[in-house]
Design a protein around this motif. Structure first.
Motif, PDB file in Angstrom:
ATOM      1  N   THR A 136      36.155  41.871  39.808  1.00 15.85           N
ATOM      2  CA  THR A 136      36.506  43.246  39.435  1.00 15.85           C
ATOM      3  C   THR A 136      38.016  43.455  39.369  1.00 15.85           C
ATOM      4  OG1 THR A 136      36.467  43.864  41.752  1.00 15.85           O
ATOM      5  CG2 THR A 136      34.432  44.167  40.523  1.00 15.85           C
ATOM      6  N   PHE A 137      38.747  42.408  39.701  1.00 17.50           N
ATOM      7  CA  PHE A 137      40.200  42.511  39.721  1.00 17.50           C
ATOM      8  C   PHE A 137      40.755  42.583  38.304  1.00 17.50           C
ATOM      9  CE2 PHE A 137      44.494  40.722  40.520  1.00 17.50           C
ATOM     10  CZ  PHE A 137      44.900  41.656  41.440  1.00 17.50           C
ATOM     11  N   ARG A 138      40.082  41.883  37.399  1.00 20.21           N
ATOM     12  CA  ARG A 138      40.564  41.841  36.026  1.00 20.21           C
ATOM     13  C   ARG A 138      39.528  42.467  35.097  1.00 20.21           C
ATOM     14  NH1 ARG A 138      41.401  36.051  34.293  1.00 20.21           N
ATOM     15  NH2 ARG A 138      39.365  35.866  35.311  1.00 20.21           N
ATOM     16  N   GLU A 161      36.997  48.715  37.373  1.00 16.43           N
ATOM     17  CA  GLU A 161      38.096  47.809  37.704  1.00 16.43           C
ATOM     18  C   GLU A 161      38.581  48.148  39.121  1.00 16.43           C
ATOM     19  OE1 GLU A 161      41.191  47.737  34.824  1.00 16.43           O
ATOM     20  OE2 GLU A 161      42.445  46.383  35.996  1.00 16.43           O
ATOM     21  N   GLY A 162      38.723  47.128  39.939  1.00 14.91           N
ATOM     22  CA  GLY A 162      39.185  47.360  41.301  1.00 14.91           C
ATOM     23  C   GLY A 162      38.071  47.710  42.275  1.00 14.91           C
ATOM     24  N   ALA A 163      36.837  47.801  41.790  1.00 11.40           N
ATOM     25  CA  ALA A 163      35.712  48.080  42.687  1.00 11.40           C
ATOM     26  C   ALA A 163      35.558  46.924  43.675  1.00 11.40           C
ATOM     27  CB  ALA A 163      34.432  48.247  41.878  1.00 11.40           C
ATOM     28  N   ALA A 166      32.068  42.731  46.463  1.00  8.06           N
ATOM     29  CA  ALA A 166      30.824  42.540  47.213  1.00  8.06           C
ATOM     30  C   ALA A 166      29.783  43.583  46.810  1.00  8.06           C
ATOM     31  CB  ALA A 166      31.102  42.607  48.712  1.00  8.06           C
ATOM     32  N   SER A 167      30.243  44.794  46.492  1.00 10.04           N
ATOM     33  CA  SER A 167      29.278  45.830  46.128  1.00 10.04           C
ATOM     34  C   SER A 167      28.677  45.546  44.752  1.00 10.04           C
ATOM     35  CB  SER A 167      29.909  47.227  46.200  1.00 10.04           C
ATOM     36  OG  SER A 167      30.660  47.479  45.036  1.00 10.04           O
ATOM     37  N   VAL A 168      29.478  44.986  43.866  1.00 12.75           N
ATOM     38  CA  VAL A 168      28.945  44.617  42.546  1.00 12.75           C
ATOM     39  C   VAL A 168      27.926  43.479  42.692  1.00 12.75           C
ATOM     40  CG1 VAL A 168      29.509  43.731  40.244  1.00 12.75           C
ATOM     41  CG2 VAL A 168      31.048  45.341  41.367  1.00 12.75           C
TER      42      VAL A 168
END
Ligand code: GDP
Length: 297
Positions: A136-138, A161-163, A166-168
């Motif tokens: 989720t960083f990119r 983005e930035g989530a 682990a939750s994804v």
């Protein structure tokens, strides 16, 4: 598969042919053995395996005067690659759970591409798949994975983005269980700047997934063209999470197939898949016999 073999042979043939030419000399003097050693080191086989191989070749060529150099070399290279390793992919779960494949590796190694290629193979085998975009960083990485998902015809679970990765990953597995798919494949971020950060993040992704179901396979994706650098990466990742298989990408662009031997030794886990190009079909199971034959040209 034939095309892939040819591509592998094209990139790797130099090493085996070079060794064979050296071993076939009339007199195997010290200079020749040094040349053999250099050839192996240049191919990234690593210092210890090179020494072992040279010692064994020396002993056998001496004992079996007039031995068939090609046959001896083939046998010894095969032993080095270790044909006894179990290279099957754990893509099935137990107790009604999907198989969960966690894909890790440094950015640019070919993780996302590999996830897409694996999904394509599984779908072609009539298995159902869900992808988790936990890099989720990119934003670009999430987009890239969704594009693969659309192309292959499977759903991709994403976060903002930035989530929290682990939750994804958790949601991907949740969706996979809810819809009863065979396999969930989770792509992860590969920022190596901070080893502790990486360990914390991957550790958390795995822990959170396993609140629902066991991770069945952790694939470490390594770029074959990075040579010894790849080994350092491999070490860091294997400390962060228990790797169960290696995917060696870009073998089409590297003549240094020796990295297969080096990385297996380093981690004690088998190379299970090799990437031989950027296309959707350019991923093949690693076959030790075919690999050695490609080396020998
Ligand atoms: P990630 O950052 O680890 O997810 O890496 P990507 O999947 O985005 O791949 C990085 C680049 O390597 C892309 O341009 C891919 O097309 C390319 N790539 C991936 N696997 C292979 C391979 O086996 N051979 C070649 N030649 N290129 C590859």
């Amino acid at each position: 598969l034939v095309r892939l073999r040819q591509r592998l042979a094209g990139s790797q043939g130099g090493l085996g042919r070079g060794l064979l030419a050296l071993l076939s000399r009339d007199r195997l003097d010290e200079d020749t053995w040094e040349d053999i050693e250099d050839t192996l080191l240049t191919a990234d086989i690593g210092v210890a395996p090179t020494q072992e191989l040279v010692d064994r070749l020396r002993a056998r060529m001496r004992a079996e005067g007039g031995a068939d150099a090609r046959a001896v070399l083939r046998e010894e290279l095969l032993t080095l690659v270790d044909p006894t390793m179990d290279r099957s992919l754990r893509i099935s779960g137990e107790d009604g759970n999907p198989g969960i494949v966690l894909v890790v590796g440094v950015n640019g190694a070919g993780k996302t591409t590999t996830v897409g290629k694996i999904a394509r193979i599984l779908v072609a085998e009539d298995r159902s798949v869900v992808l988790g975009a936990a890099d989720t960083f990119r934003a670009a990485a999430v987009e890239q994975l969704s594009t693969w998902g659309e192309r292959v015809g499977v759903d991709t679970i994403k976060g903002e983005e930035g989530a929290d990765p682990a939750s994804v990953a958790f949601r991907a597995v949740e969706e996979g269980r809810r819809t009863g798919v065979d396999t969930v494949i989770v792509d992860t971020a590969g920022r190596l700047q901070n080893k502790q950060g990486l360990m914390d993040e991957l550790g958390k992704v795995k822990r959170v997934i396993e609140k629902q179901a066991p991770v069945t396979e952790v694939l470490l994706v390594l770029d074959a063209t990075t040579g010894q650098n790849g080994l350092i990466q491999a070490r860091v990742f294997s400390e962060a999470v228990a790797v169960t298989g290696i995917v060696l990408t870009k073998l089409d662009g590297s003549a240094k197939g020796g990295i297969v031997v080096a990385v297996q030794r380093e981690l004690g886990v088998p190379v299970k898949l090799v990437g031989l190009g950027e296309g959707a079909d350019d991923l093949a199971p690693f076959d030790s016999g075919a690999f050695v034959d490609a080396l020998l040209g």
